[in-house]
Design an enzyme around this catalytic site. Structure first.
Site, PDB file in Angstrom:
ATOM      1  N   GLN A   1      -4.189  -1.580   9.610  1.00  0.00           N
ATOM      2  CA  GLN A   1      -4.074  -2.912   9.009  1.00  0.00           C
ATOM      3  C   GLN A   1      -4.673  -3.941   9.964  1.00  0.00           C
ATOM      4  O   GLN A   1      -4.349  -3.944  11.150  1.00  0.00           O
ATOM      5  CB  GLN A   1      -2.599  -3.230   8.711  1.00  0.00           C
TER       6      GLN A   1
ATOM      7  N   LYS B   1       0.837  -1.207   0.000  1.00  0.00           N
ATOM      8  CA  LYS B   1       0.000   0.000   0.000  1.00  0.00           C
ATOM      9  C   LYS B   1       0.871   1.257   0.000  1.00  0.00           C
ATOM     10  O   LYS B   1       0.556   2.234  -0.686  1.00  0.00           O
ATOM     11  CB  LYS B   1      -0.930  -0.016   1.224  1.00  0.00           C
TER      12      LYS B   1
ATOM     13  N   ASP C   1     -10.603   3.676   4.493  1.00  0.00           N
ATOM     14  CA  ASP C   1     -10.783   2.231   4.327  1.00  0.00           C
ATOM     15  C   ASP C   1     -12.211   1.818   4.688  1.00  0.00           C
ATOM     16  O   ASP C   1     -12.557   0.634   4.601  1.00  0.00           O
ATOM     17  CB  ASP C   1      -9.764   1.493   5.226  1.00  0.00           C
TER      18      ASP C   1
END
Ligand code: NAP
Length: 286
Positions: free
Chosen positions: A98, A54, A121
């Protein structure tokens, strides 16, 4: 019938190019580059690889990026404090935690420390509610990518029966909500669902988000169904038995190269959206 493969890798490249262009326009208008902060707790090798990927894609798109690496022993309150710090930091436009985080950490509490304006996200309750209510907000990245793939292949959604297998907060549930918002008739299936094959047999669109290799069999599918395989299991295997499904479906996402690449592309596209909102329209994001 031989299914046409939905090329998520190519669509993700297009979206990434558009994202890089928008990032460059923002930088020339304001002098500010979008900044994505990734938070990684512990040393799980797959998570380390994802975060590295990412960050590389962020750099390719002309973003600033930061990685906050915390030890596996980090407590919930330490993690919440670290994320709240990023939420308050004006130089950071998007935050990615994450996941999964280590088992002793309250993942929900950590997600909720992300300011909604920086939830690129799409993991907070605010973002989930916005998806459920059809209000503006950030989409969960993988479901957002699934909708973009369906749109890119002109798959009609209104009135279609979409069967979503899986109801996780980051994938199955938001995928179903986004399909409902587009007027699909949505059935959510999960581990307690009875006679799953009979339900799948009625689906015009199947979204497999189970986390079990080759779980959905070709014989379950209605001929001509559109099959989105969101699964990603060891050995590059999806949640759908691809060779079987290819003989029955009209459209099918390959694994790899289908849903996976779209996830990062949507994350970065939403980071630019967040940066524009915070830099160019700061009043609207508080
Ligand atoms: P998860 O949190 O483990 O959720 C799995 C879901 O599948 C649960 O809702 C579970 O039901 C349901 N399920 C389990 N066994 C079932 C069965 N026998 N019949 C019907 N439903 C069943 O997994 P996730 O995070 O949503 O991920 C799902 C898959 O997508 C994994 O392969 C993962 O690697 C992949 N994924 C890919 C991306 C990407 O970027 N491509 C991103 C995220 C995830 P219950 O709720 O009843 O337990």
């Amino acid at each position: 019938m031989t299914a046409r493969l939905m090329d998520g890798a190519a669509l993700a490249r297009q979206l990434a190019a558009d994202t890089a262009e928008r990032a460059a326009r923002l930088a020339s208008a304001s002098g500010i580059r979008p900044c994505l902060a990734a938070v990684l707790v512990g040393e799980d090798p797959a998570s380390v690889t994802y975060v590295r990927m990412k960050q590389r894609r962020s750099a390719d798109a002309g973003f600033e990026s930061r990685t906050l690496r915390l030890p596996a022993s980090t407590t919930t309150s330490e993690l919440v404090e670290a994320i709240a710090g990023l939420s308050a930091d004006q130089a950071v436009h998007g935050i990615l935690l994450q996941h999964p985080v280590p088992g002793h950490v309250d993942e929900r509490a950590a997600f909720e420390a992300i300011a909604p304006a920086k939830d690129v996200d799409g993991v907070t309750m605010h973002s989930l509610a916005a998806m459920a209510l059809g209000e503006p907000g950030f989409r969960s990245a993988t479901p957002g990518g699934i909708i973009r793939l369906l749109d890119a292949y002109d798959v009609p959604l209104a009135g279609q029966h979409a069967v979503v297998i899986g109801r996780s907060p980051i994938l199955g549930k938001p995928a179903g909500l986004l399909l409902l918002a587009r007027n699909a008739t949505v059935t959510f299936c999960h581990s307690k669902t009875r006679d799953l094959p009979a339900i799948v047999a009625t689906a015009d669109i199947v979204v497999a988000a189970v986390g079990k290799p080759e779980f959905v069999r070709g014989a379950w599918l209605k001929p001509g169904a559109v099959v989105i395989d969101a699964g990603y299991n060891a050995g590059n295997v999806g949640d759908v038995a691809a060779a079987e499904a290819a003989g029955v479906a009209s459209l099918l996402t390959p694994v790899p190269g289908g849903v996976g690449p779209m996830t990062i592309a949507v994350l970065l596209a939403q980071t630019v959206d967040a940066a524009y909102q915070q830099v160019m329209e700061p009043a609207s994001t508080g």
